[in-house]
Design an enzyme around this catalytic site. Structure first.
Site, PDB file in Angstrom:
ATOM      1  N   ALA A  21       1.247  -1.205   0.085  1.00  0.00           N
ATOM      2  CA  ALA A  21      -0.064   0.385  -0.214  1.00  0.00           C
ATOM      3  C   ALA A  21       0.636   1.630  -0.005  1.00  0.00           C
ATOM      4  O   ALA A  21       1.923   1.286   0.767  1.00  0.00           O
ATOM      5  CB  ALA A  21      -0.559  -0.077   0.935  1.00  0.00           C
ATOM      6  N   LYS A  60      11.001   5.933  11.282  1.00  0.00           N
ATOM      7  CA  LYS A  60      11.447   6.677  13.239  1.00  0.00           C
ATOM      8  C   LYS A  60      10.977   7.394  13.791  1.00  0.00           C
ATOM      9  O   LYS A  60      11.416   7.569  14.657  1.00  0.00           O
ATOM     10  CB  LYS A  60      13.439   7.762  12.791  1.00  0.00           C
ATOM     11  CG  LYS A  60      14.082   7.532  11.897  1.00  0.00           C
ATOM     12  CD  LYS A  60      14.287   8.283  10.744  1.00  0.00           C
ATOM     13  CE  LYS A  60      15.587   7.928  10.095  1.00  0.00           C
ATOM     14  NZ  LYS A  60      15.351   8.259   8.642  1.00  0.00           N
ATOM     15  N   GLU A 108      15.833  -1.440  13.240  1.00  0.00           N
ATOM     16  CA  GLU A 108      17.771  -1.085  13.291  1.00  0.00           C
ATOM     17  C   GLU A 108      18.188  -0.093  11.785  1.00  0.00           C
ATOM     18  O   GLU A 108      19.034   0.364  12.076  1.00  0.00           O
ATOM     19  CB  GLU A 108      18.174  -2.655  12.442  1.00  0.00           C
ATOM     20  CG  GLU A 108      19.649  -2.414  12.263  1.00  0.00           C
ATOM     21  CD  GLU A 108      20.711  -1.867  13.722  1.00  0.00           C
ATOM     22  OE1 GLU A 108      20.382  -2.730  14.685  1.00  0.00           O
ATOM     23  OE2 GLU A 108      21.270  -1.197  14.008  1.00  0.00           O
ATOM     24  N   ASP A 136      16.388  14.882  11.705  1.00  0.00           N
ATOM     25  CA  ASP A 136      16.500  13.388  11.100  1.00  0.00           C
ATOM     26  C   ASP A 136      17.660  13.266  11.865  1.00  0.00           C
ATOM     27  O   ASP A 136      17.370  11.969  13.354  1.00  0.00           O
ATOM     28  CB  ASP A 136      16.429  13.680   9.592  1.00  0.00           C
ATOM     29  CG  ASP A 136      16.821  11.551   9.585  1.00  0.00           C
ATOM     30  OD1 ASP A 136      17.836  11.427   9.557  1.00  0.00           O
ATOM     31  OD2 ASP A 136      15.826  10.752   9.748  1.00  0.00           O
ATOM     32  N   LYS A 166      17.238  10.292  15.404  1.00  0.00           N
ATOM     33  CA  LYS A 166      18.703   8.917  15.824  1.00  0.00           C
ATOM     34  C   LYS A 166      19.504   9.041  16.906  1.00  0.00           C
ATOM     35  O   LYS A 166      19.151   8.232  18.362  1.00  0.00           O
ATOM     36  CB  LYS A 166      19.785   9.232  14.602  1.00  0.00           C
ATOM     37  CG  LYS A 166      18.613   8.993  13.619  1.00  0.00           C
ATOM     38  CD  LYS A 166      19.916   9.458  11.854  1.00  0.00           C
ATOM     39  CE  LYS A 166      19.176   9.193  11.222  1.00  0.00           C
ATOM     40  NZ  LYS A 166      19.981   9.269   9.628  1.00  0.00           N
TER      41      LYS A 166
HETATM   42  N1  LIG Z   1      16.480   6.766   1.747  1.00  0.00           N
HETATM   43  C1  LIG Z   1      17.184   6.727   3.111  1.00  0.00           C
HETATM   44  O1  LIG Z   1      17.934   6.157   3.052  1.00  0.00           O
HETATM   45  C2  LIG Z   1      16.497   5.685   4.065  1.00  0.00           C
HETATM   46  C3  LIG Z   1      15.043   6.362   4.491  1.00  0.00           C
HETATM   47  N2  LIG Z   1      14.773   5.351   5.639  1.00  0.00           N
HETATM   48  C4  LIG Z   1      13.136   5.993   5.825  1.00  0.00           C
HETATM   49  O2  LIG Z   1      12.702   4.546   5.536  1.00  0.00           O
HETATM   50  C5  LIG Z   1      11.073   5.277   5.137  1.00  0.00           C
HETATM   51  C6  LIG Z   1      11.413   5.832   3.868  1.00  0.00           C
HETATM   52  O3  LIG Z   1      11.833   6.726   2.969  1.00  0.00           O
HETATM   53  P1  LIG Z   1      11.756   6.759   1.474  1.00  0.00           P
HETATM   54  O4  LIG Z   1      11.555   5.269   0.714  1.00  0.00           O
HETATM   55  O5  LIG Z   1      12.855   7.246   0.524  1.00  0.00           O
HETATM   56  O6  LIG Z   1       9.978   7.791   1.666  1.00  0.00           O
HETATM   57  P2  LIG Z   1       9.023   8.139  -0.386  1.00  0.00           P
HETATM   58  O7  LIG Z   1       9.201   9.489  -0.016  1.00  0.00           O
HETATM   59  O8  LIG Z   1      10.203   7.474  -0.921  1.00  0.00           O
HETATM   60  O9  LIG Z   1       8.203   6.690   0.420  1.00  0.00           O
HETATM   61  C7  LIG Z   1       7.375   6.776   1.029  1.00  0.00           C
HETATM   62  C8  LIG Z   1       6.043   6.093   0.784  1.00  0.00           C
HETATM   63  O10 LIG Z   1       5.236   6.275   2.260  1.00  0.00           O
HETATM   64  C9  LIG Z   1       4.399   6.019   1.387  1.00  0.00           C
HETATM   65  N3  LIG Z   1       3.296   6.869   2.345  1.00  0.00           N
HETATM   66  C10 LIG Z   1       2.922   8.166   2.920  1.00  0.00           C
HETATM   67  N4  LIG Z   1       2.526   7.526   3.602  1.00  0.00           N
HETATM   68  C11 LIG Z   1       1.766   6.485   4.188  1.00  0.00           C
HETATM   69  C12 LIG Z   1       0.816   6.559   4.730  1.00  0.00           C
HETATM   70  N5  LIG Z   1      -0.490   7.009   5.707  1.00  0.00           N
HETATM   71  N6  LIG Z   1       0.332   4.793   4.901  1.00  0.00           N
HETATM   72  C13 LIG Z   1       1.180   3.850   3.540  1.00  0.00           C
HETATM   73  N7  LIG Z   1       1.667   4.655   3.037  1.00  0.00           N
HETATM   74  C14 LIG Z   1       2.584   5.766   2.919  1.00  0.00           C
HETATM   75  C15 LIG Z   1       4.810   6.650  -0.085  1.00  0.00           C
HETATM   76  O11 LIG Z   1       3.363   6.860  -0.661  1.00  0.00           O
HETATM   77  P3  LIG Z   1       2.813   7.979  -1.420  1.00  0.00           P
HETATM   78  O12 LIG Z   1       3.388   8.220  -2.914  1.00  0.00           O
HETATM   79  O13 LIG Z   1       0.837   7.966  -1.788  1.00  0.00           O
HETATM   80  O14 LIG Z   1       2.857   9.129  -0.144  1.00  0.00           O
HETATM   81  C16 LIG Z   1       5.279   6.805  -0.205  1.00  0.00           C
HETATM   82  O15 LIG Z   1       5.276   4.726  -1.195  1.00  0.00           O
HETATM   83  C17 LIG Z   1      11.132   7.137   5.845  1.00  0.00           C
HETATM   84  O16 LIG Z   1      10.942   7.052   7.396  1.00  0.00           O
HETATM   85  C18 LIG Z   1      13.281   7.004   5.825  1.00  0.00           C
HETATM   86  O17 LIG Z   1      13.075   8.148   7.137  1.00  0.00           O
HETATM   87  C19 LIG Z   1      15.760   4.879   6.724  1.00  0.00           C
HETATM   88  C20 LIG Z   1      16.850   4.797   6.186  1.00  0.00           C
HETATM   89  C21 LIG Z   1      17.653   5.406   5.680  1.00  0.00           C
HETATM   90  N1  LIG Z   2      17.582  11.009   5.220  1.00  0.00           N
HETATM   91  C1  LIG Z   2      18.196   9.925   6.172  1.00  0.00           C
HETATM   92  C2  LIG Z   2      17.715   8.798   5.602  1.00  0.00           C
HETATM   93  C3  LIG Z   2      18.566   7.350   6.883  1.00  0.00           C
HETATM   94  O1  LIG Z   2      17.886   7.971   7.811  1.00  0.00           O
HETATM   95  C4  LIG Z   2      19.296  10.409   5.734  1.00  0.00           C
HETATM   96  O2  LIG Z   2      19.946  11.486   5.292  1.00  0.00           O
HETATM   97  O3  LIG Z   2      20.414   9.257   7.100  1.00  0.00           O
END
Ligand SMILES: NC(=O)C1=CN([C@@H]2O[C@H](COP(=O)(O)OP(=O)(O)OC[C@H]3O[C@@H](n4cnc5c(N)ncnc54)[C@H](OP(=O)(O)O)[C@@H]3O)[C@@H](O)[C@H]2O)C=CC1
Ligand SMILES: N[C@@H](CC=O)C(=O)O
Length: 357
Positions: free
Chosen positions: A43, A116, A143, A216, A220
């Protein structure tokens, strides 16, 4: 063979990469790890796709067959299927979504999260979530909340649980800010261009101000502090924001993106003022004083922080045993591949416990 059902929320950078990795490893998981891992539900914020067997064309299938949903539809789905083992994966950055964790746990889900927010809302939410998990005998692994795929959370948990007195944790906790400052220090490109590069590489949060404002990194630090029993809250973290107040919270994300070049001149002057040093965005947790701080510092290019490349994080853990020379964890601290692998690892850890239960 135990069947493990994954319901995945968030199919952006991280979530879509996790699906790819799971589908790639399906035979290995079945043959070597004797696990039957399925993904009956994926989703985003508005649409859900139910599937008996996700395939490599899942993204197209999602576009064609997904349907609008309310969260109750998810609970109804779980209750009508009565899966024996379910893990809910939070690959969102949503504050609203984490308020559904309790319902997911009550519906029988373990939780694995890259998001987070659940671990950094007020301490009462943090404690209630852990009480709910205990009541329902469910696991919550996160993690990737700190350092993406780096095992810093587990390392801190293991040291603390074994009685090691951790005194300080210091380092570069942000992958995007690591990339931004090590690239900025070695190139003539404007600061805003390099921020754009970090976003294109999928390092920044969905709203890059969460990275640039220090929120952010603050999250952490708080997550690690709470692992050490410090009952602090986000507002207890002393943060030096890199975003001028008139651009943070007082503008829409699009307005911020349109005006981010306003950061170029101030950062150009900061860089020019560095003689032989480089700029690094540092987090520090002092257990004795309970002080958590996020700040922009100058450090020698020859220092461990000054040598960082790519989106590397570095965590220096000082403790009773690691006194003069800290325990150091270093490596990619952002990026969809490494983060998805970290989620996958958490999924397999829970699956292994389930399989042997
Ligand atoms: N990118 C990285 O290197 C890292 C990311 N993270 C964490 O991972 C998470 C995702 O990051 P990232 O993939 O880059 O973000 P993106 O913006 O690429 O993806 C976020 C996704 O979450 C969906 N979403 C938002 N709100 C909801 C909801 N209420 N219910 C269901 N789905 C929802 C979005 O859908 P829609 O398109 O409909 O808004 C989208 O598919 C974040 O919390 C980030 O802090 C942690 C470590 C590293
Ligand atoms: N936006 C975050 C993603 C990982 O937590 C970062 O830049 O470290």
């Amino acid at each position: 063979m135990k069947q493990i059902n994954l319901i995945i929320f968030g199919i952006g950078n991280v979530g879509s990469t996790l699906i790819k990795q799971i589908l790639e490893q399906k035979d290995n998981i079945t043959d070597l790890q004797k696990l039957d891992i399925r993904i009956p539900l994926i989703a985003n914020s508005t649409h859900v796709f139910f599937s008996d067997a996700l395939t490599g064309s899942w993204s197209l299938d999602f576009e064609k067959f997904s349907e609008p949903y309310k969260f109750q539809d998810i609970i109804d789905f779980l209750q009508s299927n009565d899966f024996q083992h379910t893990i809910a994966i939070d690959a969102t950055a949503s504050t609203n979504f984490v308020k559904h964790y309790a319902q997911l746990i009550e519906a029988g889900c373990h939780i694995v999260s890259a998001n987070k927010v659940a671990n950094t809302l007020d301490i009462e939410f943090y404690k209630k979530l852990r009480k709910k998990l205990k009541e329902h005998n469910r696991l919550f692994l996160y993690e990737t909340n700190v350092g993406a795929g780096l095992p810093i959370v587990e390392t801190v948990q293991n040291l603390h649980r074994s009685g090691e007195k951790i005194k300080k944790i210091r380092g570069v906790f942000s992958g995007s800010l690591s990339y931004i400052f090590n690239k900025f220090s070695e190139s003539e490109a404007p600061f805003s261009d390099i921020v754009g590069q970090a976003t294109e590489k999928g390092y920044t949060e969905p709203d890059a101000r969460d990275d640039l404002s220090g929120k952010d990194v603050a999250r952490k630090l708080l997550i690690l502090a709470r692992e050490l029993g410090l009952t602090l809250n986000l507002q207890d973290v002393d943060v030096e924001s890199l975003v001028p107040s008139n651009l943070n919270g007082k503008t829409t994300l699009n307005e911020f993106k349109a005006r981010i070049s306003e950061l170029d001149e101030p950062f150009k002057q900061k860089k020019q003022s560095q003689t032989n040093d480089v700029l690094r965005y540092v987090g520090e947790l002092d257990v004795k004083t309970k002080q958590l701080k996020v700040e922009l510092v100058s450090t020698s290019k020859a220092s461990p922080l000054g040598q960082l490349q790519g989106a590397d994080n570095i965590f220096e853990v000082y403790s009773e045993t690691y006194t003069e020379r800290p325990l150091i964890l270093q490596g990619a601290g952002a990026g969809k591949e490494t983060t998805a692998r970290g989620l996958f690892t958490d999924i397999l850890k829970i699956s292994k416990q389930i399989a042997h239960a």
